[in-house]
Write a protein that holds these residues in place. Structure first.
Motif, PDB file in Angstrom:
ATOM      1  N   MET A   1       0.821  -1.209   0.000  1.00  0.00           N
ATOM      2  CA  MET A   1       0.000   0.000   0.000  1.00  0.00           C
ATOM      3  C   MET A   1       0.856   1.261   0.000  1.00  0.00           C
ATOM      4  SD  MET A   1      -3.083  -1.100   2.574  1.00  0.00           S
ATOM      5  CE  MET A   1      -3.906   0.464   2.355  1.00  0.00           C
ATOM      6  N   LYS A   2       2.099   1.154   0.459  1.00  0.00           N
ATOM      7  CA  LYS A   2       2.989   2.311   0.503  1.00  0.00           C
ATOM      8  C   LYS A   2       3.839   2.428  -0.758  1.00  0.00           C
ATOM      9  CE  LYS A   2       3.449   1.964   5.535  1.00  0.00           C
ATOM     10  NZ  LYS A   2       4.397   1.709   6.657  1.00  0.00           N
ATOM     11  N   THR A   3       3.738   1.461  -1.645  1.00  0.00           N
ATOM     12  CA  THR A   3       4.611   1.410  -2.822  1.00  0.00           C
ATOM     13  C   THR A   3       3.891   1.949  -4.050  1.00  0.00           C
ATOM     14  OG1 THR A   3       5.699  -0.554  -1.928  1.00  0.00           O
ATOM     15  CG2 THR A   3       6.041  -0.076  -4.260  1.00  0.00           C
ATOM     16  N   GLN A   4       4.565   2.813  -4.786  1.00  0.00           N
ATOM     17  CA  GLN A   4       4.052   3.334  -6.039  1.00  0.00           C
ATOM     18  C   GLN A   4       4.854   2.721  -7.191  1.00  0.00           C
ATOM     19  OE1 GLN A   4       1.392   5.272  -6.457  1.00  0.00           O
ATOM     20  NE2 GLN A   4       1.025   5.382  -4.245  1.00  0.00           N
ATOM     21  N   VAL A   5       4.179   2.117  -8.162  1.00  0.00           N
ATOM     22  CA  VAL A   5       4.859   1.492  -9.303  1.00  0.00           C
ATOM     23  C   VAL A   5       4.217   1.946 -10.598  1.00  0.00           C
ATOM     24  CG1 VAL A   5       5.586  -0.542  -8.009  1.00  0.00           C
ATOM     25  CG2 VAL A   5       3.380  -0.549  -9.180  1.00  0.00           C
ATOM     26  N   GLU A   6       5.024   1.967 -11.635  1.00  0.00           N
ATOM     27  CA  GLU A   6       4.535   2.236 -12.979  1.00  0.00           C
ATOM     28  C   GLU A   6       4.054   0.928 -13.602  1.00  0.00           C
ATOM     29  OE1 GLU A   6       4.334   5.181 -14.494  1.00  0.00           O
ATOM     30  OE2 GLU A   6       5.148   6.219 -12.722  1.00  0.00           O
ATOM     31  N   PRO A   7       3.069   0.991 -14.487  1.00  0.00           N
ATOM     32  CA  PRO A   7       2.662  -0.238 -15.186  1.00  0.00           C
ATOM     33  C   PRO A   7       3.865  -0.881 -15.873  1.00  0.00           C
ATOM     34  CG  PRO A   7       1.102   1.523 -15.602  1.00  0.00           C
ATOM     35  CD  PRO A   7       2.266   2.153 -14.871  1.00  0.00           C
ATOM     36  N   TYR A   8       3.971  -2.182 -15.747  1.00  0.00           N
ATOM     37  CA  TYR A   8       5.144  -2.891 -16.267  1.00  0.00           C
ATOM     38  C   TYR A   8       4.701  -4.116 -17.050  1.00  0.00           C
ATOM     39  CZ  TYR A   8       9.247  -5.957 -16.348  1.00  0.00           C
ATOM     40  OH  TYR A   8      10.257  -6.784 -16.748  1.00  0.00           O
ATOM     41  N   LEU A   9       5.325  -4.337 -18.213  1.00  0.00           N
ATOM     42  CA  LEU A   9       5.032  -5.505 -19.043  1.00  0.00           C
ATOM     43  C   LEU A   9       6.349  -6.119 -19.498  1.00  0.00           C
ATOM     44  CD1 LEU A   9       3.013  -7.316 -20.571  1.00  0.00           C
ATOM     45  CD2 LEU A   9       3.110  -5.677 -22.460  1.00  0.00           C
ATOM     46  N   PRO A  10       6.632  -7.374 -19.136  1.00  0.00           N
ATOM     47  CA  PRO A  10       7.876  -8.021 -19.597  1.00  0.00           C
ATOM     48  C   PRO A  10       7.923  -8.067 -21.125  1.00  0.00           C
ATOM     49  CG  PRO A  10       6.832  -9.304 -17.852  1.00  0.00           C
ATOM     50  CD  PRO A  10       5.847  -8.250 -18.256  1.00  0.00           C
ATOM     51  N   TYR A  11       9.117  -7.932 -21.673  1.00  0.00           N
ATOM     52  CA  TYR A  11       9.299  -7.892 -23.122  1.00  0.00           C
ATOM     53  C   TYR A  11       8.752  -9.146 -23.783  1.00  0.00           C
ATOM     54  CZ  TYR A  11      11.751  -8.056 -27.610  1.00  0.00           C
ATOM     55  OH  TYR A  11      12.053  -8.162 -28.950  1.00  0.00           O
ATOM     56  N   GLU A  12       8.920 -10.315 -23.153  1.00  0.00           N
ATOM     57  CA  GLU A  12       8.493 -11.564 -23.793  1.00  0.00           C
ATOM     58  C   GLU A  12       6.977 -11.685 -23.915  1.00  0.00           C
ATOM     59  OE1 GLU A  12      10.486 -14.454 -21.441  1.00  0.00           O
ATOM     60  OE2 GLU A  12      10.096 -13.289 -19.642  1.00  0.00           O
ATOM     61  N   TYR A  13       6.225 -10.798 -23.233  1.00  0.00           N
ATOM     62  CA  TYR A  13       4.769 -10.809 -23.370  1.00  0.00           C
ATOM     63  C   TYR A  13       4.267  -9.657 -24.224  1.00  0.00           C
ATOM     64  CZ  TYR A  13       4.309 -14.664 -20.145  1.00  0.00           C
ATOM     65  OH  TYR A  13       4.379 -15.913 -19.569  1.00  0.00           O
ATOM     66  N   THR A  14       5.198  -8.982 -24.930  1.00  0.00           N
ATOM     67  CA  THR A  14       4.805  -7.988 -25.919  1.00  0.00           C
ATOM     68  C   THR A  14       4.695  -8.657 -27.283  1.00  0.00           C
ATOM     69  OG1 THR A  14       7.086  -7.397 -26.493  1.00  0.00           O
ATOM     70  CG2 THR A  14       6.066  -6.233 -24.616  1.00  0.00           C
ATOM     71  N   CYS A  15       4.101  -7.964 -28.232  1.00  0.00           N
ATOM     72  CA  CYS A  15       3.993  -8.508 -29.597  1.00  0.00           C
ATOM     73  C   CYS A  15       5.373  -8.759 -30.191  1.00  0.00           C
ATOM     74  CB  CYS A  15       3.204  -7.534 -30.472  1.00  0.00           C
ATOM     75  SG  CYS A  15       1.451  -7.392 -30.063  1.00  0.00           S
ATOM     76  N   GLU A  16       6.288  -7.821 -29.989  1.00  0.00           N
ATOM     77  CA  GLU A  16       7.634  -7.996 -30.533  1.00  0.00           C
ATOM     78  C   GLU A  16       8.346  -9.170 -29.882  1.00  0.00           C
ATOM     79  OE1 GLU A  16      11.887  -5.577 -30.977  1.00  0.00           O
ATOM     80  OE2 GLU A  16      10.079  -4.527 -30.295  1.00  0.00           O
ATOM     81  N   GLY A  17       8.192  -9.313 -28.556  1.00  0.00           N
ATOM     82  CA  GLY A  17       8.841 -10.414 -27.861  1.00  0.00           C
ATOM     83  C   GLY A  17       8.336 -11.766 -28.329  1.00  0.00           C
ATOM     84  N   MET A  18       7.033 -11.878 -28.575  1.00  0.00           N
ATOM     85  CA  MET A  18       6.485 -13.151 -29.037  1.00  0.00           C
ATOM     86  C   MET A  18       6.930 -13.442 -30.471  1.00  0.00           C
ATOM     87  SD  MET A  18       2.577 -14.555 -28.818  1.00  0.00           S
ATOM     88  CE  MET A  18       2.227 -16.288 -29.177  1.00  0.00           C
ATOM     89  N   LEU A  19       6.943 -12.415 -31.320  1.00  0.00           N
ATOM     90  CA  LEU A  19       7.423 -12.608 -32.690  1.00  0.00           C
ATOM     91  C   LEU A  19       8.876 -13.069 -32.700  1.00  0.00           C
ATOM     92  CD1 LEU A  19       5.932  -9.495 -34.543  1.00  0.00           C
ATOM     93  CD2 LEU A  19       5.262 -11.882 -34.856  1.00  0.00           C
ATOM     94  N   GLU A  20       9.695 -12.451 -31.877  1.00  0.00           N
ATOM     95  CA  GLU A  20      11.109 -12.807 -31.820  1.00  0.00           C
ATOM     96  C   GLU A  20      11.305 -14.251 -31.387  1.00  0.00           C
ATOM     97  OE1 GLU A  20      14.479 -10.164 -30.024  1.00  0.00           O
ATOM     98  OE2 GLU A  20      13.773 -11.513 -28.419  1.00  0.00           O
ATOM     99  N   ARG A  21      10.526 -14.673 -30.399  1.00  0.00           N
ATOM    100  CA  ARG A  21      10.661 -16.029 -29.848  1.00  0.00           C
ATOM    101  C   ARG A  21      10.222 -17.082 -30.860  1.00  0.00           C
ATOM    102  NH1 ARG A  21       8.328 -14.659 -25.722  1.00  0.00           N
ATOM    103  NH2 ARG A  21       6.196 -15.391 -26.064  1.00  0.00           N
ATOM    104  N   ILE A  22       9.054 -16.880 -31.472  1.00  0.00           N
ATOM    105  CA  ILE A  22       8.543 -17.863 -32.435  1.00  0.00           C
ATOM    106  C   ILE A  22       9.420 -17.910 -33.679  1.00  0.00           C
ATOM    107  CG2 ILE A  22       6.595 -18.453 -33.910  1.00  0.00           C
ATOM    108  CD1 ILE A  22       4.730 -17.444 -31.824  1.00  0.00           C
ATOM    109  N   GLN A  23       9.922 -16.754 -34.111  1.00  0.00           N
ATOM    110  CA  GLN A  23      10.826 -16.735 -35.261  1.00  0.00           C
ATOM    111  C   GLN A  23      12.066 -17.573 -34.981  1.00  0.00           C
ATOM    112  OE1 GLN A  23      12.526 -15.790 -37.974  1.00  0.00           O
ATOM    113  NE2 GLN A  23      14.563 -15.632 -37.062  1.00  0.00           N
ATOM    114  N   ALA A  24      12.612 -17.485 -33.774  1.00  0.00           N
ATOM    115  CA  ALA A  24      13.801 -18.280 -33.429  1.00  0.00           C
ATOM    116  C   ALA A  24      13.472 -19.766 -33.406  1.00  0.00           C
ATOM    117  CB  ALA A  24      14.346 -17.829 -32.074  1.00  0.00           C
TER     118      ALA A  24
END
Length: 764
Positions: free
Chosen positions: A585-608
């Motif tokens: 409750m005392k912590t402030q965070v920015e929205p965060y999304l790991p690269y591997e769950y982005t469109c680019e991250g998934m494209l990179e993984r499947i391409q490999a």
């Protein structure tokens, strides 16, 4: 004696008049006779189809005795007609009836005309009789020739004793008794003869050697491979939406998701294209068969999809289709068994025969339902082509459950394992175990404006507990009570009539929500919690082909994201849990999304994966270090682990590249998955063959009093107590998962790219 009177004269004339239509009838009989003879004789030469044995006469076409019998009956019929015409002629001659000279109508039907007609009928009858004799002679000659040919080829229609084909005689014996069990055998020309068995078993299947007298040109001529085509990134997804089809609510949901993410996919494709540069990428022919959407599997998800039912599978499949299409590959999408059979070239029948053509697809993406359907309908071709299959597997399949014999003998057999695939062919939603390939899915990215809106719309002290089934809430009252002390608690529990008693009254339940509404709810929340479960304490995980112990709600989030975004606490420890709530409750965070769950991250993984994973390649010779005198490893300076020597030669075709390998001897009772994470690395099962040698133990300064090769999913390992070293006998059982206090496992680890745990730093 016949009395002559006017009526009698008229009656005789009527008999003579009927000769004209009778002529037409006789001509019709003659025409039919000629046609029949041409058909019968022609059938002898056209009965054999392409692919039939050159000495097999199809008796159902010839019908030798039947053909001769019909000809005799026709000849007898014509002779009977002649006798009756003779009777009519004698009747008119004896009556003394003569037509008047001036009667043209009577002149047209004089008796001599009837006599000429009878002569013609007698001639036809004689011709039919002569033809019948000739047909009989031809048939006798044909049968004699057939007997001689069969006698001459009989030795070539016996199962040969060839050590290269040890199963041939047994398969022929099976065909003798069971060839009618599936219509597909007749489809391929099996007709119950020994030669047809051998032709099938040598040319359609591969259990018998080719017959020397057969034309081998067609059998040996393999289809020419298609020319290589470069895959080109796509940004317009309209054709993909057409390929996905319609009519099912699941497909409607998937298409809506794909449309919504089109702009993000296009941007990601542009970024990845720049990153890869001019690297050649082969365009693959890919079949995507979503088995759980077929009617044969029940299609249980569709009715509840638009109401917020189980969406994880649909989300993942929508993103897989989008990624494959955007990467530039040629796709075929099926959601019915009939479409699957058509695309694979399944022969008619019950699925016991191989496919009618070489598999036209380089890769097949499916699920466990589709895997079962392909095995049932591809016959022996399933074994031949299963290396091309990729199984989308939500929970993962560990090697101990995948190996059929081992799973059966050691109690690991479940409804979902035992396929004997390379474990990397199973592709998971999360990186549960490195034994499988992490496929993943996409989470929607937010731009800066959306992030600011979320910050401004957050509710004070609000939490969303994710658990759609009421059973998930059972036994969590104390945990939820502590949470309720600090914030509002919201849920999305599904029920049809009455609110489930497992859900406390203070929980604001929204029921099943469509995905957009659920996302809006999450964006308002301060925190999200989901009680952790495992196969040991919850029915939901029972029967899954994995024995991993889930000590946290989400091991991936715990290990690869961590604080301040992810807090892992023991919810049974009230003090620890309450302290975590206060800190959050005392912590402030920015929205965060790991690269591997982005469109680019998934494209990179499947391409490999597509460019580097090849499970059809023949096993290479023993890799360096397995039994060679010179090991490719060196002991690290701190003497804790092995590293790939800088001067060691590369292994052609190995992926990931072995130079990223690091090897540790784990503590007793520690799985390789955890042992590698302890060092900031991930376990890499493809490196196990390099370590599967006594030399590896010796280089780690572990002398082996004895060394044995056995099938066991924890090997290679050092047994405790004592100094007994065990090496792996079955490559399919190399496993990062699993532990025992009896063993110290020898574990291969590798580095990974930040935000892309599936790929090593040199894996692109």
């Amino acid at each position: 004696m016949i009395t002559v009177n006017p009526d009698g004269k008229i009656m005789v004339r009527r008999c003579l008049v009927t000769l004209r239509p009778f002529r037409l009838f006789v001509l019709g009989i003659g025409f039919f006779t000629v046609c029949f003879l041409m058909t019968s004789l022609g059938g002898q030469f056209s009965a054999r189809r392409l692919g039939d044995s050159p000495f097999t006469i199809r008796t159902e076409v010839l019908g030798g005795p039947e053909s001769r019998g019909v000809l005799r009956k026709m000849s007898d019929l014509l002779e009977l007609m002649v006798k009756r015409m003779d009777t009519l002629a004698r009747l008119e001659n004896s009556s003394g009836l003569h037509p008047e000279a001036g009667d043209p109508h009577a002149a047209a039907h004089r008796l001599p005309s009837g006599a000429g007609l009878m002569e013609r009928i007698q001639a036809i009858a004689q011709n039919v009789s002569d033809i019948a004799v000739k047909v009989d002679q031809i048939l006798r000659h044909s049968l004699l020739l057939h007997s001689k040919v069969s006698e001459g080829r009989r030795d070539q229609c016996e199962a040969p004793s060839d050590p290269k084909f040890p199963d041939c005689s047994g398969k022929v014996e099976w065909m003798r008794s069971r060839w009618t069990s599936d219509p597909c055998y007749a489809f391929f020309g099996v007709d119950g003869t020994e030669c047809s068995f051998l032709i099938y078993l040598s040319e359609v299947e591969w259990f018998c050697p080719p017959l020397p007298w057969r034309n081998q040109t067609a059998a040996q001529t393999a289809p020419k491979p298609l020319p290589r085509v470069q895959a080109v990134f796509r940004s317009n997804l309209s054709h993909l939406l057409e390929l996905m089809g319609s009519g099912k609510e699941s497909l409607i949901f998937m298409k809506k998701r794909t449309k919504r993410l089109t702009a993000q996919w296009a941007t990601a494709a542009q970024r990845l294209a720049q990153k890869l540069g001019d690297v050649w990428r082969d365009q693959k022919q890919i079949l995507v068969h979503i088995g759980f959407l077929t009617e044969e599997s029940g299609d249980v998800f569709s009715p509840r999809v638009l109401k917020g039912g189980p969406l994880g599978e649909m989300v993942q499949w929508a993103d897989i289709l989008a990624a494959l299409y955007i990467l530039g590959h040629s796709l075929r999408v099926t959601v019915s068994l009939k479409e699957l059979q058509s695309n694979l070239g399944v022969p008619p029948g019950r699925g016991n025969c191989p496919l009618t053509m070489p598999l036209p697809f380089d890769l097949i993406y499916t699920d466990y339902h589709g895997l079962q359907q392909m095995k049932q309908h591809m016959g022996l071709s399933f074994r031949k082509y299963r290396c091309r299959i990729r199984v989308i597997d939500t929970f993962g399949t560990e090697p101990a459950y995948n190996h059929e014999e081992y799973a059966t003998l050691h109690g690991y057999r479940t409804n979902w394992g035992y396929w004997n695939l390379n474990p990397k062919q199973f592709m998971t939603m999360f990186p549960h175990t490195p034994d499988n390939s992490f496929m993943g899915f996409v989470s929607e990215e937010l731009n800066e404006t959306e992030k600011q809106l979320i910050k401004g719309s957050k509710a004070n002290n609000m939490a969303v507990v994710y658990g759609k089934e009421a059973s998930i809430w059972k036994g969590k009252e104390k945990f939820l009570g502590i949470l309720h002390k600090y914030m509002e608690v919201h849920g999305t529990v599904y029920y049809e009539s009455q609110r489930p008693p497992e859900v406390p009254a203070f929980v604001k339940n929204h029921g099943l929500l469509p995905q957009p509404e659920f996302q809006q709810l999450l964006r308002k929340a301060k925190s999200r919690f989901r009680p952790p479960h495992s196969s040991l304490n919850h029915e939901f995980f029972r029967g899954k082909p994995t024995s991993r112990e889930v000590f946290s709600q989400h091991p991936y989030a715990e290990n690869f994201i961590g604080k301040p975004y992810v807090w892992t606490v023991d919810y049974n420890n009230s003090e620890e849990f309450e302290a975590a709530i206060q800190a959050i409750m005392k912590t402030q965070v920015e929205p965060y999304l790991p690269y591997e769950y982005t469109c680019e991250g998934m494209l990179e993984r499947i391409q490999a994966y597509i460019q580097h994973q090849d499970f059809c390649a023949a096993p290479s010779p023993a890799p360096p270090g397995t039994r060679a005198s010179h090991s490719p490893f060196v002991l690290a300076p701190n003497a804790t682990h092995l590293e790939w020597a800088r001067n060691a030669s590369e292994v052609p075709g190995a992926w990931p590249p072995p130079h990223s390998l690091r090897a540790w001897l784990a503590a007793p009772g520690r799985a390789c998955t955890d042992a590698c994470l302890d060092h900031g690395l991930v376990c890499e099962p493809s490196f196990f063959p390099f370590l599967n040698s006594q030399e590896a133990f010796l280089q780690l300064q572990v002398p082996c009093d004895s060394t044995e090769w056995e099938m066991h999913h924890l090997y290679p390992a050092l047994a405790q107590p004592g100094q007994e070293c065990y090496l792996q006998k079955e490559p399919l059982l190399f496993s990062c998962a699993g532990s025992s206090t009896k063993y110290q496992r020898l574990c291969p680890c590798r580095d990974f790219r930040k935000g892309q745990v599936a790929l090593c730093r040199g894996c692109l």
